[in-house]
Design a protein around this motif. Structure first.
Motif, PDB file in Angstrom:
ATOM      1  N   PRO A  63       4.306 -13.742 -10.562  1.00  0.00           N
ATOM      2  CA  PRO A  63       4.179 -12.691  -9.310  1.00  0.00           C
ATOM      3  C   PRO A  63       5.085 -11.604  -8.968  1.00  0.00           C
ATOM      4  N   ILE A  64       6.021 -11.476  -8.712  1.00  0.00           N
ATOM      5  CA  ILE A  64       6.752 -10.732  -8.727  1.00  0.00           C
ATOM      6  C   ILE A  64       6.545  -9.152  -9.732  1.00  0.00           C
ATOM      7  N   ALA A  65       6.106  -9.204 -11.011  1.00  0.00           N
ATOM      8  CA  ALA A  65       6.003  -8.738 -12.076  1.00  0.00           C
ATOM      9  C   ALA A  65       4.392  -7.817 -11.584  1.00  0.00           C
ATOM     10  N   PHE A  66       3.093  -8.483 -11.798  1.00  0.00           N
ATOM     11  CA  PHE A  66       1.685  -8.086 -10.741  1.00  0.00           C
ATOM     12  C   PHE A  66       2.127  -7.945  -9.639  1.00  0.00           C
ATOM     13  N   LEU A  67       2.486  -7.947  -8.885  1.00  0.00           N
ATOM     14  CA  LEU A  67       2.277  -7.704  -7.033  1.00  0.00           C
ATOM     15  C   LEU A  67       2.969  -6.374  -7.072  1.00  0.00           C
ATOM     16  N   SER A  68       4.040  -6.398  -7.427  1.00  0.00           N
ATOM     17  CA  SER A  68       5.067  -4.942  -7.641  1.00  0.00           C
ATOM     18  C   SER A  68       4.119  -3.905  -8.449  1.00  0.00           C
ATOM     19  N   THR A  69       4.059  -3.877  -9.559  1.00  0.00           N
ATOM     20  CA  THR A  69       3.150  -2.949  -9.966  1.00  0.00           C
ATOM     21  C   THR A  69       1.503  -3.024  -9.777  1.00  0.00           C
ATOM     22  N   PHE A  70       1.366  -3.816  -9.122  1.00  0.00           N
ATOM     23  CA  PHE A  70      -0.121  -3.768  -8.316  1.00  0.00           C
ATOM     24  C   PHE A  70      -0.094  -2.834  -7.197  1.00  0.00           C
ATOM     25  N   MET A  75      -0.787   2.632  -4.544  1.00  0.00           N
ATOM     26  CA  MET A  75      -0.561   3.192  -3.385  1.00  0.00           C
ATOM     27  C   MET A  75      -0.493   4.427  -4.327  1.00  0.00           C
ATOM     28  N   VAL A  76      -0.293   4.552  -5.628  1.00  0.00           N
ATOM     29  CA  VAL A  76      -0.606   6.141  -6.424  1.00  0.00           C
ATOM     30  C   VAL A  76      -2.331   6.746  -6.573  1.00  0.00           C
ATOM     31  N   GLY A  77      -2.488   5.697  -6.753  1.00  0.00           N
ATOM     32  CA  GLY A  77      -4.466   5.500  -6.514  1.00  0.00           C
ATOM     33  C   GLY A  77      -5.213   6.255  -5.768  1.00  0.00           C
ATOM     34  N   ALA A  78      -3.916   5.752  -4.567  1.00  0.00           N
ATOM     35  CA  ALA A  78      -4.776   6.225  -2.765  1.00  0.00           C
ATOM     36  C   ALA A  78      -4.160   7.485  -2.225  1.00  0.00           C
ATOM     37  N   LEU A  79      -3.462   7.951  -3.191  1.00  0.00           N
ATOM     38  CA  LEU A  79      -2.488   9.105  -2.625  1.00  0.00           C
ATOM     39  C   LEU A  79      -3.416  10.559  -3.396  1.00  0.00           C
ATOM     40  N   ALA A  80      -3.689   9.869  -4.919  1.00  0.00           N
ATOM     41  CA  ALA A  80      -4.324  11.155  -5.529  1.00  0.00           C
ATOM     42  C   ALA A  80      -5.931  11.074  -5.695  1.00  0.00           C
ATOM     43  N   LYS A  81      -6.111   9.724  -4.877  1.00  0.00           N
ATOM     44  CA  LYS A  81      -7.511   9.457  -4.841  1.00  0.00           C
ATOM     45  C   LYS A  81      -8.391   9.426  -6.234  1.00  0.00           C
ATOM     46  N   ASN A  82      -7.930   8.534  -6.537  1.00  0.00           N
ATOM     47  CA  ASN A  82      -8.363   8.324  -8.361  1.00  0.00           C
ATOM     48  C   ASN A  82      -8.443   6.196  -8.432  1.00  0.00           C
ATOM     49  N   GLN A  83      -9.718   6.705  -8.206  1.00  0.00           N
ATOM     50  CA  GLN A  83     -10.724   5.130  -7.664  1.00  0.00           C
ATOM     51  C   GLN A  83     -10.416   4.285  -9.202  1.00  0.00           C
ATOM     52  N   HIS A  84     -10.269   4.625 -10.624  1.00  0.00           N
ATOM     53  CA  HIS A  84     -10.172   4.309 -11.596  1.00  0.00           C
ATOM     54  C   HIS A  84      -8.745   3.545 -11.440  1.00  0.00           C
ATOM     55  N   ALA A 156      -9.410   1.626   7.925  1.00  0.00           N
ATOM     56  CA  ALA A 156      -9.430  -0.238   7.292  1.00  0.00           C
ATOM     57  C   ALA A 156      -8.283   0.749   5.714  1.00  0.00           C
ATOM     58  N   ASN A 157      -8.643   1.319   4.919  1.00  0.00           N
ATOM     59  CA  ASN A 157      -7.161   1.564   3.590  1.00  0.00           C
ATOM     60  C   ASN A 157      -5.848   2.158   4.222  1.00  0.00           C
ATOM     61  N   SER A 158      -5.849   2.410   4.656  1.00  0.00           N
ATOM     62  CA  SER A 158      -4.087   2.990   5.688  1.00  0.00           C
ATOM     63  C   SER A 158      -4.121   1.367   6.100  1.00  0.00           C
ATOM     64  N   LEU A 159      -4.641   0.131   6.884  1.00  0.00           N
ATOM     65  CA  LEU A 159      -4.511  -0.460   7.269  1.00  0.00           C
ATOM     66  C   LEU A 159      -3.856  -1.435   6.101  1.00  0.00           C
ATOM     67  N   PHE A 160      -4.612  -1.653   5.113  1.00  0.00           N
ATOM     68  CA  PHE A 160      -4.538  -2.398   3.903  1.00  0.00           C
ATOM     69  C   PHE A 160      -3.537  -1.897   3.094  1.00  0.00           C
ATOM     70  N   LEU A 161      -2.812  -0.755   2.799  1.00  0.00           N
ATOM     71  CA  LEU A 161      -1.567  -0.272   2.332  1.00  0.00           C
ATOM     72  C   LEU A 161      -0.678  -0.232   3.131  1.00  0.00           C
ATOM     73  N   ILE A 162      -0.790  -0.621   4.999  1.00  0.00           N
ATOM     74  CA  ILE A 162       0.692  -1.007   5.444  1.00  0.00           C
ATOM     75  C   ILE A 162       0.459  -2.646   4.734  1.00  0.00           C
ATOM     76  N   LEU A 163      -0.363  -3.209   4.685  1.00  0.00           N
ATOM     77  CA  LEU A 163      -0.524  -4.810   4.216  1.00  0.00           C
ATOM     78  C   LEU A 163       0.450  -5.020   3.304  1.00  0.00           C
TER      79      LEU A 163
END
Length: 205
Positions: A63-70, A75-84, A156-163
């Protein structure tokens, strides 16, 4: 039971023969496999796992590996607006949630089987709470992601990233307490007697 797997992992600086002896020992090990039963073979191949009182320390890495990488990828995908990238992050979140469920379950079972004192018990309780919080939050984020079809925008996206950030903070705090119990208090550790300084093995690199 003696572990019949004894081939070397160091080079010639530590042992006579070095790699040659290591290969010879490895070949001898495979030749002797048919003479041993399944538990002996398992203990030889995976001595660390076979010596564990429970599998919680083994599972906790997933879980540490999966959730940290997630978190990083999302976060990078949100900042870069990369949905993939965020879609890939979703799968890491799902796998991390499943891994967290197994890890927390194993941890709760381990808590009742590992000997510990009053001081460690308080730390263990906090460690358990962090684990349950992480699992609950990961489950919430996974359900939210699935329900939204993987696309979360606006406030909603901002709240998701905060959580998601909170999830990682809680995970780090919980992991820190786990490390404290093992490395400071020696919970579930059968530590060998440390030899005097004159005979300690040193690595020269």
């Amino acid at each position: 039971m003696n572990n019949f797997l004894s081939f070397q992992v160091h080079g010639g600086a530590d042992h006579d023969g070095g790699i040659a002896d290591s290969v010879a020992s490895l070949l001898t090990f495979f030749e002797e496999l048919p003479r041993h039963n399944a538990p002996d073979i398992f203990s030889a191949l995976l001595p660390g796992i076979s010596s564990m009182a429970n599998i919680h320390p083994l599972l906790v890495h997933f879980p540490i590996a999966f959730l940290s990488t997630f978190f990083i990828l999302d976060m990078v995908g949100a900042l870069a607006k990369n949905q993939h990238w965020r879609n890939v992050a979703s799968w890491l979140l799902y796998f991390g949630t499943i891994a967290a469920a197994f890890t927390v379950t194993a941890g709760l079972i381990a808590a009742g089987s590992v000997a510990h004192g009053v001081e460690v018990h308080a730390i263990m309780e906090r460690h358990e709470h962090f684990g349950v919080f992480v699992l609950s939050l990961a489950t919430l984020l996974s359900a939210w992601r699935i329900k939204s079809g993987g696309v979360i925008q606006g406030g909603a996206n901002s709240l998701f990233l905060i959580l998601a950030t909170l999830l990682c903070v809680l995970m780090v705090l919980g992991a820190d307490l786990g490390g404290l119990m093992v490395y400071h208090y020696g919970v579930a550790v059968n530590a060998p007697t440390v030899p005097d300084s004159g005979s300690m093995h040193m690595h020269n690199h």
